[in-house]
Design a protein around this motif. Structure first.
Motif, PDB file in Angstrom:
ATOM      1  N   GLU A 148      -1.750  -0.572   5.567  1.00 47.59           N
ATOM      2  CA  GLU A 148      -1.790  -1.522   6.786  1.00 47.59           C
ATOM      3  C   GLU A 148      -3.086  -2.224   6.992  1.00 47.59           C
ATOM      4  O   GLU A 148      -2.994  -3.285   7.381  1.00 47.59           O
ATOM      5  N   LYS A 149      -4.244  -1.377   6.668  1.00 45.56           N
ATOM      6  CA  LYS A 149      -5.614  -2.186   6.711  1.00 45.56           C
ATOM      7  C   LYS A 149      -5.697  -2.892   5.547  1.00 45.56           C
ATOM      8  O   LYS A 149      -6.891  -3.526   5.412  1.00 45.56           O
ATOM      9  N   ASN A 191      -0.975  -7.250   1.824  1.00 46.96           N
ATOM     10  CA  ASN A 191      -1.534  -7.910   2.917  1.00 46.96           C
ATOM     11  C   ASN A 191      -2.211  -9.216   2.632  1.00 46.96           C
ATOM     12  O   ASN A 191      -2.543  -9.579   1.524  1.00 46.96           O
TER      13      ASN A 191
END
Lengths: 124, 194
Positions: free
Chosen positions: A20-21, A54
């Motif tokens: 997520e990060k 990401n």
């Protein structure tokens, strides 16, 4: 994806894998008894992550010691990220080394020469 | 050995170790646990006389690679409980140099006589390379090699040569057609500019 946090021991590193990060982190010492069984699940996670990474991934490597078997695994990990860096995803490797640890500094520089990913060197 | 005077033998071992400035001598099974125990013992000892951080790192590094080589490559290695390896061999660490300023690590283990020529060629190749050549060989091996099932990357000896800046000293003693005894000495020289 599940966040993986492994607490380090005297022969295995702390590991954080947070999709997520977009953060991948290794710190401490790496000389596991069985390098393949320790890093196997980490490599599996990364293989899955690079399928839908990401926009930005930061890889923090802050090891104060790693053996040669681990150095091969670190290269394998970085090569995974080279593939997504080529797909217009931002990948930065933050390579940390202690002030007078020339060997560790040099190791970071060598990875930066081998792998086509952006490196930032940091003294800690 | 019959009629050995063990009491005298112990004293002789003691004197030999001191005379040769050996600080740790071990013969037997080399496991991961032993590797960790020996490295931490040596680190604690070096801390006790405030050894320089760079020397400590180099000694630690070379010890780990030498011990892992023994546990993975000694001819009679065993698989332990499905994971991990142990090999039989001799491991020695001692002080050297005119004023005890340097360290050396000596290992010995049995290898197949048929593997000696390749091993010798590899050691010779490493010894012929300079700093830059070693760096390139290390990078090439890291890129092109793959981990064996025992977790070896074929990088240990190249790395030892790089970290110490000294030539690898080695010898092979033929035991019989099948087996030979391989000894390796690596020296960590203080203030070596590499």
């Amino acid at each position: 994806m599940e966040v993986i946090k492994i607490t380090g021991t005297d022969d295995t590193p702390n590991v954080i894998l947070d999709a997520e990060k977009g953060i991948i982190e290794f710190s401490g010492r790496s000389l596991p008894e069985d390098v393949l069984s320790f890093y196997g699940p980490v490599l599996q996670w990364i293989e899955e992550y690079i399928q839908s990474p990401n926009q930005k991934t930061e890889i923090n490597i802050k090891l104060d010691y790693f053996n040669t078997a681990s150095s091969k695994v670190i290269l394998d990990i970085l090569i995974y990220f080279e593939t997504i860096a080529k797909q217009d995803k931002e990948v930065i490797v933050h390579w940390f080394y202690q002030e007078e640890d020339e060997d560790m500094e040099e190791a970071g520089e060598e990875y930066a020469e081998i792998v086509d990913v952006k490196f930032e060197m940091h003294v800690y | 050995m019959e009629n050995v005077d063990y009491m005298k033998l112990v004293y002789q071992f003691h004197k030999d170790m001191l005379a040769n400035r050996f600080t740790l001598v071990y013969e037997g099974e080399i496991t991961h646990q032993i590797t960790k125990a020996f490295t931490s013992l040596t680190e604690n000892k070096m801390d006790s006389y405030s050894e320089d951080a760079s020397m400590k790192r180099k000694v630690f590094h070379v010890m780990v690679e030498c011990l892992q080589n023994l546990s993975k490559h000694a001819e009679d290695y065993k698989v332990l409980n499905g994971k991990g390896y142990s090999g039989e061999g001799i491991f020695i660490i001692g002080r050297t140099g005119d004023n005890n300023e340097d360290y050396h690590i000596l290992t010995g283990n049995i290898i197949q006589t048929s593997k000696v020529p390749d091993m010798e060629a590899f050691l010779e190749r490493i010894n012929q390379l300079d700093k830059n050549g070693l760096k390139e060989l290390f990078k090439k091996q890291m890129r092109e090699g793959s981990l064996t099932e025992k977790g070896g990357a074929g990088l240990g000896l190249i790395d030892i040569a790089r970290k110490t800046g000294s030539k690898l000293e080695y010898n092979f003693i033929r035991i019989d057609d099948k087996n030979s005894f391989y000894t390796l000495r690596t020296t960590i020289i203080r203030n070596q500019h590499i």
